[in-house]
Design a protein around this motif. Structure first.
Motif, PDB file in Angstrom:
ATOM      1  N   THR A  28      11.395 -29.403 -28.964  1.00 29.62           N
ATOM      2  CA  THR A  28      11.738 -28.669 -27.752  1.00 29.62           C
ATOM      3  C   THR A  28      13.073 -27.976 -27.926  1.00 29.62           C
ATOM      4  O   THR A  28      13.941 -28.459 -28.658  1.00 29.62           O
ATOM      5  CB  THR A  28      11.801 -29.595 -26.522  1.00 29.62           C
ATOM      6  OG1 THR A  28      12.120 -28.837 -25.358  1.00 29.62           O
ATOM      7  CG2 THR A  28      12.843 -30.686 -26.701  1.00 29.62           C
ATOM      8  N   GLN A  29      13.236 -26.853 -27.267  1.00 34.66           N
ATOM      9  CA  GLN A  29      14.526 -26.177 -27.280  1.00 34.66           C
ATOM     10  C   GLN A  29      15.018 -25.882 -25.862  1.00 34.66           C
ATOM     11  O   GLN A  29      15.993 -25.165 -25.674  1.00 34.66           O
ATOM     12  CB  GLN A  29      14.444 -24.880 -28.080  1.00 34.66           C
ATOM     13  CG  GLN A  29      13.494 -23.829 -27.524  1.00 34.66           C
ATOM     14  CD  GLN A  29      13.389 -22.607 -28.431  1.00 34.66           C
ATOM     15  OE1 GLN A  29      13.699 -22.672 -29.613  1.00 34.66           O
ATOM     16  NE2 GLN A  29      12.959 -21.489 -27.864  1.00 34.66           N
ATOM     17  N   HIS A  30      14.334 -26.461 -24.874  1.00 34.52           N
ATOM     18  CA  HIS A  30      14.677 -26.192 -23.483  1.00 34.52           C
ATOM     19  C   HIS A  30      15.023 -27.455 -22.698  1.00 34.52           C
ATOM     20  O   HIS A  30      14.801 -27.525 -21.495  1.00 34.52           O
ATOM     21  CB  HIS A  30      13.533 -25.436 -22.801  1.00 34.52           C
ATOM     22  CG  HIS A  30      13.301 -24.076 -23.377  1.00 34.52           C
ATOM     23  ND1 HIS A  30      12.040 -23.526 -23.489  1.00 34.52           N
ATOM     24  CD2 HIS A  30      14.153 -23.164 -23.900  1.00 34.52           C
ATOM     25  CE1 HIS A  30      12.130 -22.318 -24.052  1.00 34.52           C
ATOM     26  NE2 HIS A  30      13.404 -22.091 -24.297  1.00 34.52           N
ATOM     27  N   LYS A  32      13.841 -30.571 -22.633  1.00 34.69           N
ATOM     28  CA  LYS A  32      12.832 -31.486 -22.095  1.00 34.69           C
ATOM     29  C   LYS A  32      13.082 -32.936 -22.488  1.00 34.69           C
ATOM     30  O   LYS A  32      12.623 -33.855 -21.804  1.00 34.69           O
ATOM     31  CB  LYS A  32      11.437 -31.051 -22.550  1.00 34.69           C
ATOM     32  CG  LYS A  32      10.999 -29.711 -21.985  1.00 34.69           C
ATOM     33  CD  LYS A  32       9.654 -29.284 -22.554  1.00 34.69           C
ATOM     34  CE  LYS A  32       9.257 -27.908 -22.058  1.00 34.69           C
ATOM     35  NZ  LYS A  32       7.996 -27.441 -22.680  1.00 34.69           N
ATOM     36  N   ASP A  57       9.483 -20.449 -28.687  1.00 32.70           N
ATOM     37  CA  ASP A  57       9.115 -19.203 -28.005  1.00 32.70           C
ATOM     38  C   ASP A  57       8.118 -18.379 -28.829  1.00 32.70           C
ATOM     39  O   ASP A  57       7.424 -17.510 -28.286  1.00 32.70           O
ATOM     40  CB  ASP A  57      10.348 -18.358 -27.708  1.00 32.70           C
ATOM     41  CG  ASP A  57      11.130 -18.873 -26.506  1.00 32.70           C
ATOM     42  OD1 ASP A  57      10.591 -19.739 -25.785  1.00 32.70           O
ATOM     43  OD2 ASP A  57      12.261 -18.417 -26.292  1.00 32.70           O
ATOM     44  N   THR A  61       5.816 -16.958 -24.457  1.00 30.67           N
ATOM     45  CA  THR A  61       6.912 -16.968 -23.487  1.00 30.67           C
ATOM     46  C   THR A  61       6.369 -16.706 -22.089  1.00 30.67           C
ATOM     47  O   THR A  61       5.399 -15.957 -21.916  1.00 30.67           O
ATOM     48  CB  THR A  61       7.970 -15.905 -23.821  1.00 30.67           C
ATOM     49  OG1 THR A  61       7.347 -14.605 -23.821  1.00 30.67           O
ATOM     50  CG2 THR A  61       8.605 -16.161 -25.177  1.00 30.67           C
ATOM     51  N   LYS A 175      17.831 -12.545 -19.607  1.00 29.06           N
ATOM     52  CA  LYS A 175      17.505 -13.915 -19.221  1.00 29.06           C
ATOM     53  C   LYS A 175      18.784 -14.728 -19.023  1.00 29.06           C
ATOM     54  O   LYS A 175      19.884 -14.256 -19.244  1.00 29.06           O
ATOM     55  CB  LYS A 175      16.654 -14.582 -20.306  1.00 29.06           C
ATOM     56  CG  LYS A 175      15.287 -13.965 -20.540  1.00 29.06           C
ATOM     57  CD  LYS A 175      14.523 -14.788 -21.572  1.00 29.06           C
ATOM     58  CE  LYS A 175      13.158 -14.199 -21.866  1.00 29.06           C
ATOM     59  NZ  LYS A 175      12.391 -15.030 -22.832  1.00 29.06           N
ATOM     60  N   GLY A 176      18.584 -15.969 -18.637  1.00 30.16           N
ATOM     61  CA  GLY A 176      19.695 -16.902 -18.539  1.00 30.16           C
ATOM     62  C   GLY A 176      20.654 -16.619 -17.403  1.00 30.16           C
ATOM     63  O   GLY A 176      21.829 -16.985 -17.465  1.00 30.16           O
ATOM     64  N   ASP A 204      12.930 -17.659 -13.584  1.00 30.39           N
ATOM     65  CA  ASP A 204      12.925 -18.131 -14.964  1.00 30.39           C
ATOM     66  C   ASP A 204      12.211 -19.478 -14.982  1.00 30.39           C
ATOM     67  O   ASP A 204      12.663 -20.434 -14.372  1.00 30.39           O
ATOM     68  CB  ASP A 204      14.367 -18.273 -15.466  1.00 30.39           C
ATOM     69  CG  ASP A 204      14.450 -18.465 -16.975  1.00 30.39           C
ATOM     70  OD1 ASP A 204      13.495 -19.019 -17.557  1.00 30.39           O
ATOM     71  OD2 ASP A 204      15.475 -18.066 -17.566  1.00 30.39           O
ATOM     72  N   ARG A 206      11.470 -21.414 -17.652  1.00 28.74           N
ATOM     73  CA  ARG A 206      11.791 -22.344 -18.732  1.00 28.74           C
ATOM     74  C   ARG A 206      12.313 -23.656 -18.144  1.00 28.74           C
ATOM     75  O   ARG A 206      12.951 -23.661 -17.097  1.00 28.74           O
ATOM     76  CB  ARG A 206      12.812 -21.728 -19.681  1.00 28.74           C
ATOM     77  CG  ARG A 206      12.280 -20.515 -20.435  1.00 28.74           C
ATOM     78  CD  ARG A 206      13.372 -19.857 -21.255  1.00 28.74           C
ATOM     79  NE  ARG A 206      14.439 -19.314 -20.413  1.00 28.74           N
ATOM     80  CZ  ARG A 206      15.573 -18.812 -20.882  1.00 28.74           C
ATOM     81  NH1 ARG A 206      15.797 -18.792 -22.184  1.00 28.74           N
ATOM     82  NH2 ARG A 206      16.487 -18.339 -20.053  1.00 28.74           N
ATOM     83  N   HIS A 208      14.681 -25.837 -18.758  1.00 30.36           N
ATOM     84  CA  HIS A 208      16.097 -26.071 -18.494  1.00 30.36           C
ATOM     85  C   HIS A 208      16.622 -25.192 -17.370  1.00 30.36           C
ATOM     86  O   HIS A 208      17.703 -25.448 -16.828  1.00 30.36           O
ATOM     87  CB  HIS A 208      16.921 -25.826 -19.765  1.00 30.36           C
ATOM     88  CG  HIS A 208      16.956 -24.399 -20.200  1.00 30.36           C
ATOM     89  ND1 HIS A 208      15.843 -23.742 -20.674  1.00 30.36           N
ATOM     90  CD2 HIS A 208      17.969 -23.488 -20.225  1.00 30.36           C
ATOM     91  CE1 HIS A 208      16.166 -22.493 -20.979  1.00 30.36           C
ATOM     92  NE2 HIS A 208      17.440 -22.310 -20.713  1.00 30.36           N
ATOM     93  N   ARG A 214      11.048 -29.123 -13.692  1.00 31.79           N
ATOM     94  CA  ARG A 214      11.451 -30.378 -14.322  1.00 31.79           C
ATOM     95  C   ARG A 214      10.876 -31.575 -13.561  1.00 31.79           C
ATOM     96  O   ARG A 214      10.519 -32.594 -14.155  1.00 31.79           O
ATOM     97  CB  ARG A 214      12.971 -30.471 -14.407  1.00 31.79           C
ATOM     98  CG  ARG A 214      13.573 -29.523 -15.439  1.00 31.79           C
ATOM     99  CD  ARG A 214      14.949 -29.971 -15.890  1.00 31.79           C
ATOM    100  NE  ARG A 214      15.936 -29.936 -14.831  1.00 31.79           N
ATOM    101  CZ  ARG A 214      16.682 -28.892 -14.518  1.00 31.79           C
ATOM    102  NH1 ARG A 214      16.534 -27.760 -15.197  1.00 31.79           N
ATOM    103  NH2 ARG A 214      17.580 -28.954 -13.559  1.00 31.79           N
TER     104      ARG A 214
END
Length: 295
Positions: A28-30, A32, A57, A61, A175-176, A204, A206, A208, A214
């Protein structure tokens, strides 16, 4: 100390959890791992290790730059396998989300989360799922006031946002965005790039960046824990859980079979043994769910 298979040398197959001391790969890169690891480690006695070195990604995405090939389950399996390959572990775990209209009325945004647990030593695959309402939404904003109203309705800045000029497929994506200053800067920049006078703004999704998502991932993790804790009465392998629902619960008024669940089929992911389990409650379906009483 884990051996090459990813299990601790001192693992006890006769213990309540056959994953006591096991090491599990989570790609994972988000963020989790912050949701998933504590629940699994407490319930099963395993250790979840975050795997990096691959851009997830590339598998798709939510902002559509890269479409997801295959199904939600396919994507989760692929992530788990990549994590196992990169880490050299025999147990892999991955999560994948999907978004769309709710399955009941089609009026609300809906999030379905799935976790896949692959154990190559036991030769099993176990899933955990959860669904619920979400804030998945977008708007073509013609003014900062319009964008600001959308942001507040979406729960910003707790829930992050994404901005593009023109339309939902415009490659000039930002993004972000998680504070008002950054959102205003992105909106003004996109406004200068659009010929229509409108800016495409969306939530968004994702993990995170989205607290509501979540929560659903956490619920799916608890479902996975439940399924892994249930062992087959025949072969004693984890993953003996509900595989199918049987409809036909009778209406409380007229007794006509409805589409509501009257029983469940629980099935082993290893040997295929299954049991039909009747539901303790309810004994009857509400008349509002009956096609005869409420056509």
């Amino acid at each position: 100390m884990a051996n090459e298979s990813g299990r601790a040398d001192a693992i006890d197959r006769t213990s309540e959890s056959c994953y006591l001391g096991a090491v599990v790969a989570l790609l994972t890169q988000h963020g989790k791992e912050e949701i998933v690891a504590p629940l699994l480690e407490e319930a099963l006695g395993c250790r979840v290790t975050r795997v990096t070195g691959y851009d997830t990604d590339l598998l798709g995405t939510f902002t559509r730059e890269i479409p997801r090939p295959g199904s939600q389950l396919d994507a989760a399996r692929t992530k788990a396998r990549i994590g196992m390959e990169l880490s050299g572990l025999s147990i892999g775990l991955a999560s994948e989300g999907a978004f769309g209209p709710d399955p009941f009325t089609g009026m609300f945004a809906w999030n379905r989360e799935m976790l896949v647990w692959i154990d190559d030593e036991l030769g099993i695959e176990v899933t955990g799922t959860a669904s619920g309402k979400t804030n998945y939404a977008h708007r073509l904003a013609a003014s900062w006031e319009d964008a600001e109203n959308f942001a507040r309705a979406a729960g910003f800045p707790g829930h992050w946002l994404v901005v593009r000029p023109e339309h939902e497929e415009d490659p000039r994506i930002r993004k972000g965005l998680h504070d008002w200053g950054g959102l205003r800067e992105a909106f003004d920049a996109a406004s200068g790039e659009t010929s229509s006078g409108r800016v495409f703004i969306e939530t968004d999704m994702r993990a995170h960046a989205n607290p509501m998502r979540r929560e659903t991932i956490e619920a799916a993790t608890r479902d996975l824990v439940h399924n892994l804790a249930s062992r087959c009465p025949i072969c004693d392998v984890p993953g003996f859980h509900m595989a199918e629902r049987i409809s036909g619960l009778p209406c409380e008024e007229c007794g006509t079979p409805t589409r509501e669940t009257r029983a469940e089929i629980h099935r082993c992911v290893k040997c295929g043994h299954q049991d039909t389990v009747g539901l303790a409650v309810p004994k009857a379906a509400p008349a509002g769910r009956c096609e005869r009483c409420n056509p």
